[in-house]
Enzyme design. Structure first.
Site, PDB file in Angstrom:
ATOM      1  N   GLY A 221       0.714  -1.402  -0.003  1.00 44.35           N
ATOM      2  CA  GLY A 221      -0.058   0.032   0.057  1.00 44.35           C
ATOM      3  C   GLY A 221       0.645   1.240  -0.147  1.00 44.35           C
ATOM      4  O   GLY A 221       1.831   1.226   0.679  1.00 44.35           O
TER       5      GLY A 221
ATOM      6  N   ARG B 276       0.728  -5.047  -4.984  1.00 39.75           N
ATOM      7  CA  ARG B 276       0.869  -6.231  -3.913  1.00 39.75           C
ATOM      8  C   ARG B 276       1.404  -7.489  -4.652  1.00 39.75           C
ATOM      9  O   ARG B 276       1.274  -8.575  -4.185  1.00 39.75           O
ATOM     10  CB  ARG B 276      -0.360  -6.472  -3.320  1.00 39.75           C
ATOM     11  CG  ARG B 276      -0.811  -5.034  -2.504  1.00 39.75           C
ATOM     12  CD  ARG B 276      -1.910  -5.258  -1.562  1.00 39.75           C
ATOM     13  NE  ARG B 276      -2.213  -4.349  -0.787  1.00 39.75           N
ATOM     14  CZ  ARG B 276      -1.870  -3.700   0.297  1.00 39.75           C
ATOM     15  NH1 ARG B 276      -0.655  -4.217   0.741  1.00 39.75           N
ATOM     16  NH2 ARG B 276      -2.395  -2.670   0.793  1.00 39.75           N
TER      17      ARG B 276
ATOM     18  N   ASP C  36       5.686  -4.946   6.105  1.00 39.50           N
ATOM     19  CA  ASP C  36       6.140  -6.156   6.618  1.00 39.50           C
ATOM     20  C   ASP C  36       6.121  -7.243   5.744  1.00 39.50           C
ATOM     21  O   ASP C  36       7.048  -8.312   5.381  1.00 39.50           O
ATOM     22  CB  ASP C  36       5.533  -6.812   7.816  1.00 39.50           C
ATOM     23  CG  ASP C  36       4.038  -6.892   7.691  1.00 39.50           C
ATOM     24  OD1 ASP C  36       3.353  -5.943   7.074  1.00 39.50           O
ATOM     25  OD2 ASP C  36       3.440  -7.948   8.048  1.00 39.50           O
TER      26      ASP C  36
ATOM     27  N   THR D 191       4.942   2.092   6.474  1.00 32.21           N
ATOM     28  CA  THR D 191       3.384   1.822   6.605  1.00 32.21           C
ATOM     29  C   THR D 191       2.862   2.951   7.293  1.00 32.21           C
ATOM     30  O   THR D 191       3.415   3.437   8.470  1.00 32.21           O
ATOM     31  CB  THR D 191       3.150   0.404   7.095  1.00 32.21           C
ATOM     32  OG1 THR D 191       1.948   0.515   7.570  1.00 32.21           O
ATOM     33  CG2 THR D 191       3.831   0.350   8.512  1.00 32.21           C
ATOM     34  N   ILE D 192       1.564   3.370   7.195  1.00 35.22           N
ATOM     35  CA  ILE D 192       0.918   4.376   8.006  1.00 35.22           C
ATOM     36  C   ILE D 192       0.590   3.693   9.282  1.00 35.22           C
ATOM     37  O   ILE D 192       0.347   4.291  10.264  1.00 35.22           O
ATOM     38  CB  ILE D 192      -0.200   4.963   7.310  1.00 35.22           C
ATOM     39  CG1 ILE D 192      -1.455   3.889   6.974  1.00 35.22           C
ATOM     40  CG2 ILE D 192       0.050   5.658   5.966  1.00 35.22           C
ATOM     41  CD1 ILE D 192      -2.754   4.588   6.763  1.00 35.22           C
ATOM     42  N   ASP D 193       0.651   2.250   9.366  1.00 39.25           N
ATOM     43  CA  ASP D 193       0.077   1.522  10.301  1.00 39.25           C
ATOM     44  C   ASP D 193       0.973   1.819  11.576  1.00 39.25           C
ATOM     45  O   ASP D 193       0.541   1.137  12.911  1.00 39.25           O
ATOM     46  CB  ASP D 193      -0.165   0.226  10.189  1.00 39.25           C
ATOM     47  CG  ASP D 193      -1.515  -0.154   9.125  1.00 39.25           C
ATOM     48  OD1 ASP D 193      -2.157   1.001   8.879  1.00 39.25           O
ATOM     49  OD2 ASP D 193      -1.741  -1.309   8.831  1.00 39.25           O
TER      50      ASP D 193
ATOM     51  N   ASP E 201       3.528  -0.468  12.557  1.00 33.74           N
ATOM     52  CA  ASP E 201       3.317  -1.538  13.238  1.00 33.74           C
ATOM     53  C   ASP E 201       4.633  -2.374  12.860  1.00 33.74           C
ATOM     54  O   ASP E 201       4.794  -3.660  13.296  1.00 33.74           O
ATOM     55  CB  ASP E 201       2.193  -2.562  13.093  1.00 33.74           C
ATOM     56  CG  ASP E 201       2.171  -2.840  11.588  1.00 33.74           C
ATOM     57  OD1 ASP E 201       2.730  -2.434  10.784  1.00 33.74           O
ATOM     58  OD2 ASP E 201       0.961  -3.229  11.336  1.00 33.74           O
TER      59      ASP E 201
ATOM     60  N   GLY F 269      -5.390   0.352  10.389  1.00 38.12           N
ATOM     61  CA  GLY F 269      -4.666  -0.089  11.396  1.00 38.12           C
ATOM     62  C   GLY F 269      -5.329  -1.449  11.186  1.00 38.12           C
ATOM     63  O   GLY F 269      -6.221  -2.136  11.967  1.00 38.12           O
ATOM     64  N   ARG F 270      -4.518  -2.563  10.284  1.00 35.74           N
ATOM     65  CA  ARG F 270      -4.981  -3.676  10.071  1.00 35.74           C
ATOM     66  C   ARG F 270      -5.231  -4.763  11.372  1.00 35.74           C
ATOM     67  O   ARG F 270      -6.011  -5.362  11.806  1.00 35.74           O
ATOM     68  CB  ARG F 270      -4.265  -4.476   8.997  1.00 35.74           C
ATOM     69  CG  ARG F 270      -4.407  -4.064   7.827  1.00 35.74           C
ATOM     70  CD  ARG F 270      -3.824  -4.830   6.598  1.00 35.74           C
ATOM     71  NE  ARG F 270      -4.679  -5.972   6.268  1.00 35.74           N
ATOM     72  CZ  ARG F 270      -5.496  -5.842   5.386  1.00 35.74           C
ATOM     73  NH1 ARG F 270      -6.109  -4.862   4.878  1.00 35.74           N
ATOM     74  NH2 ARG F 270      -6.106  -7.171   5.130  1.00 35.74           N
TER      75      ARG F 270
ATOM     76  N   GLU G   7      -9.776  -0.221  12.164  1.00 33.58           N
ATOM     77  CA  GLU G   7     -10.366  -1.011  11.323  1.00 33.58           C
ATOM     78  C   GLU G   7     -10.577  -2.697  11.722  1.00 33.58           C
ATOM     79  O   GLU G   7     -11.215  -3.469  10.936  1.00 33.58           O
ATOM     80  CB  GLU G   7     -10.195  -0.796   9.787  1.00 33.58           C
ATOM     81  CG  GLU G   7      -8.397  -1.224   9.851  1.00 33.58           C
ATOM     82  CD  GLU G   7      -8.041  -0.940   8.306  1.00 33.58           C
ATOM     83  OE1 GLU G   7      -8.706  -0.559   7.246  1.00 33.58           O
ATOM     84  OE2 GLU G   7      -6.933  -1.430   8.050  1.00 33.58           O
TER      85      GLU G   7
ATOM     86  N   HIS H 292      -9.056   5.831   2.676  1.00 28.90           N
ATOM     87  CA  HIS H 292      -7.649   6.066   2.064  1.00 28.90           C
ATOM     88  C   HIS H 292      -7.425   7.592   2.244  1.00 28.90           C
ATOM     89  O   HIS H 292      -6.109   7.951   1.670  1.00 28.90           O
ATOM     90  CB  HIS H 292      -7.873   5.598   0.506  1.00 28.90           C
ATOM     91  CG  HIS H 292      -7.956   4.167   0.404  1.00 28.90           C
ATOM     92  ND1 HIS H 292      -8.978   3.549   0.423  1.00 28.90           N
ATOM     93  CD2 HIS H 292      -6.612   3.214   0.221  1.00 28.90           C
ATOM     94  CE1 HIS H 292      -8.739   2.032   0.166  1.00 28.90           C
ATOM     95  NE2 HIS H 292      -7.392   2.099   0.344  1.00 28.90           N
TER      96      HIS H 292
ATOM     97  N   ARG I 289      -4.189   7.920   3.755  1.00 22.39           N
ATOM     98  CA  ARG I 289      -2.810   7.564   2.966  1.00 22.39           C
ATOM     99  C   ARG I 289      -2.534   8.602   1.815  1.00 22.39           C
ATOM    100  O   ARG I 289      -1.473   8.369   1.170  1.00 22.39           O
ATOM    101  CB  ARG I 289      -2.891   6.186   2.333  1.00 22.39           C
ATOM    102  CG  ARG I 289      -2.746   4.880   3.301  1.00 22.39           C
ATOM    103  CD  ARG I 289      -2.502   3.819   2.643  1.00 22.39           C
ATOM    104  NE  ARG I 289      -2.695   3.628   1.592  1.00 22.39           N
ATOM    105  CZ  ARG I 289      -3.335   2.430   1.145  1.00 22.39           C
ATOM    106  NH1 ARG I 289      -3.566   1.374   1.842  1.00 22.39           N
ATOM    107  NH2 ARG I 289      -3.331   2.192  -0.413  1.00 22.39           N
TER     108      ARG I 289
HETATM  109  O1  F6P Z   1      -1.359  -1.511   5.583  1.00 20.73           O
HETATM  110  C1  F6P Z   1      -1.267  -0.059   5.296  1.00 20.73           C
HETATM  111  C2  F6P Z   1      -3.017   0.025   4.937  1.00 20.73           C
HETATM  112  O2  F6P Z   1      -3.104   1.316   5.032  1.00 20.73           O
HETATM  113  C3  F6P Z   1      -4.135  -0.610   6.067  1.00 20.73           C
HETATM  114  O3  F6P Z   1      -3.919   0.187   7.044  1.00 20.73           O
HETATM  115  C4  F6P Z   1      -5.074  -1.074   5.338  1.00 20.73           C
HETATM  116  O4  F6P Z   1      -5.779  -1.931   5.819  1.00 20.73           O
HETATM  117  C5  F6P Z   1      -4.513  -1.316   4.199  1.00 20.73           C
HETATM  118  O5  F6P Z   1      -3.375  -0.928   3.720  1.00 20.73           O
HETATM  119  C6  F6P Z   1      -5.475  -1.165   2.934  1.00 20.73           C
HETATM  120  O6  F6P Z   1      -4.960  -1.441   1.800  1.00 20.73           O
HETATM  121  P1  F6P Z   1      -5.794  -1.378   0.311  1.00 20.73           P
HETATM  122  O7  F6P Z   1      -5.488   0.067  -0.263  1.00 20.73           O
HETATM  123  O8  F6P Z   1      -4.743  -2.037  -0.536  1.00 20.73           O
HETATM  124  O9  F6P Z   1      -7.104  -1.741   0.227  1.00 20.73           O
END
Ligand code: F6P
Length: 339
Positions: free
Chosen positions: A11, A73, A104, A126-128, A130, A171-172, A223, A269, A272
């Protein structure tokens, strides 16, 4: 002259362009090295889609969100023929070291390439926030700022209408964005995957607050929290689960338990996109220049990390071993202000 390859995978994240600019500028100006940009993450390595990056290609990109290299991806070990096509592209462009900017999953793939004998420097993205072995990832600060601005705005409308508003954030598996923005925005409750919660308790917090004369509440929901009703999540073309929408399941339960009108805003989004904050621009620039330093020094199998105020190399294997959750101390600070 050595050649550094650079790619962005997974992402996107505000600050990716600042890292690319850091790698290219340092490689050219300090080491006289060439940089090859690989397009669309691992896909470009699999398909041989790569091009030389000159200094002029990175002018003006510091402030731009997204990534000039594109991202995907696709993973060579899952969607391709493993190492074969990757090694062909590396050889055809004489790439000595690959700078891999990713989360990761991407970093685990990078580690496999190290085992195949490729020189790799990882850059955590990552914005997460983690990723293990680093205190912060770039993009996180920007996401937190966007969510905090949203909470500030949602607070005044919640107050005007005596509503409860659930703000769902990314935040997966970990709740860093929820916790930081919840503290910064003064949320009444924060729900994150790492900390089990009881909706009756959350409703109790809201009821008590409203009895004390505050007739509105903001609840931040990551989320990735456990939904009350488990359903199969839709997947994207690469088998990656699409999250988002759990707050729509939680809202009617909270409304029923509290008796207060409960609404939902899913930020998605928005978190991001756009320009990185000053903090993320500086962090991303430091990570990119350090990655070029390490590549020029012939290092491999390391990830550039923020430890305290320093940018240091850490073993890539350490970064891939775990996913980092919110520490108890931090969540305890957040909890102090619930209700
Ligand atoms: O891992 C970063 C992230 O922004 C997560 O917080 C989110 O669940 C995921 O990517 C969303 O990815 P996509 O844009 O592929 O749906």
């Amino acid at each position: 002259m050595s050649v550094i390859g650079v790619l962005t995978a997974g992402g996107d994240c505000p600050g990716l362009n600042a890292v690319i600019r850091g790698v290219v500028s340092r490689a050219h100006d300090t080491y006289g090295a060439e940089v090859v940009g690989i397009m669309n993450g691992w896909e470009g390595l699999m398909d041989g889609d790569a091009r030389l990056l000159e200094r002029r290609d990175v002018r003006g990109i510091l402030v731009r969100g997204g990534t000039i290299l594109g991202t995907s991806r696709k993973d060579p070990y899952v969607h391709g023929d493993g190492f074969a096509s990757v090694s062909r592209t590396l050889e055809s462009h004489d790439i000595d070291t690959l700078v891999v900017i990713g989360g990761d999953g991407t970093l685990r793939t990078a580690l496999k390439l190290v085992d195949e004998g490729v020189k790799v420097i990882g850059v955590p993205k990552t914005i997460d926030n983690d990723i293990a072995a680093t205190d912060f990832t770039f993009g996180f600060d920007t996401a937190v700022q966007i969510v905090t601005d949203a909470i500030d705005r949602l607070t005044t409308t919640a107050e005007a209408h005596d509503r409860v508003i659930l703000v769902e954030v990314m935040g997966r598996t970990k709740g860093w964005i929820a916790t930081y923005s919840g503290i910064a925005g003064g949320a009444e409750a924060i729900l994150i995957p790492e900390v089990p919660f009881d909706l009756e308790e959350v409703a109790g917090i809201i009821r008590r607050r409203h009895r004390r004369g505050k007739d509105y509440s903001i609840v931040v929901v990551a989320e990735g929290v456990e939904p009350p009703i488990k359903t199969e999540k839709p997947k994207d073309a690469f088998g990656f689960e699409r999250l988002g929408g759990v707050a729509y399941q939680l809202a009617p339960v909270i409304e029923e338990l509290t008796g207060f009108e409960t609404r939902v805003t899913v930020l998605g989004h928005l978190q991001r996109g756009g320009t990185p904050t000053a903090f993320d621009r500086v962090l991303a620039t430091r990570l990119g220049t350090k990655a070029a330093d390490l590549a020029a020094a012939g290092e491999s199998g390391v990830m550039v990390a923020m430890r305290g105020a320093q940018i240091v190399p850490v073993p890539l294997a350490e970064a891939c071993a775990d996913i980092r959750g919110v520490d108890d101390d931090l969540f305890d600070v957040a909890r102090t202000f619930f209700g």
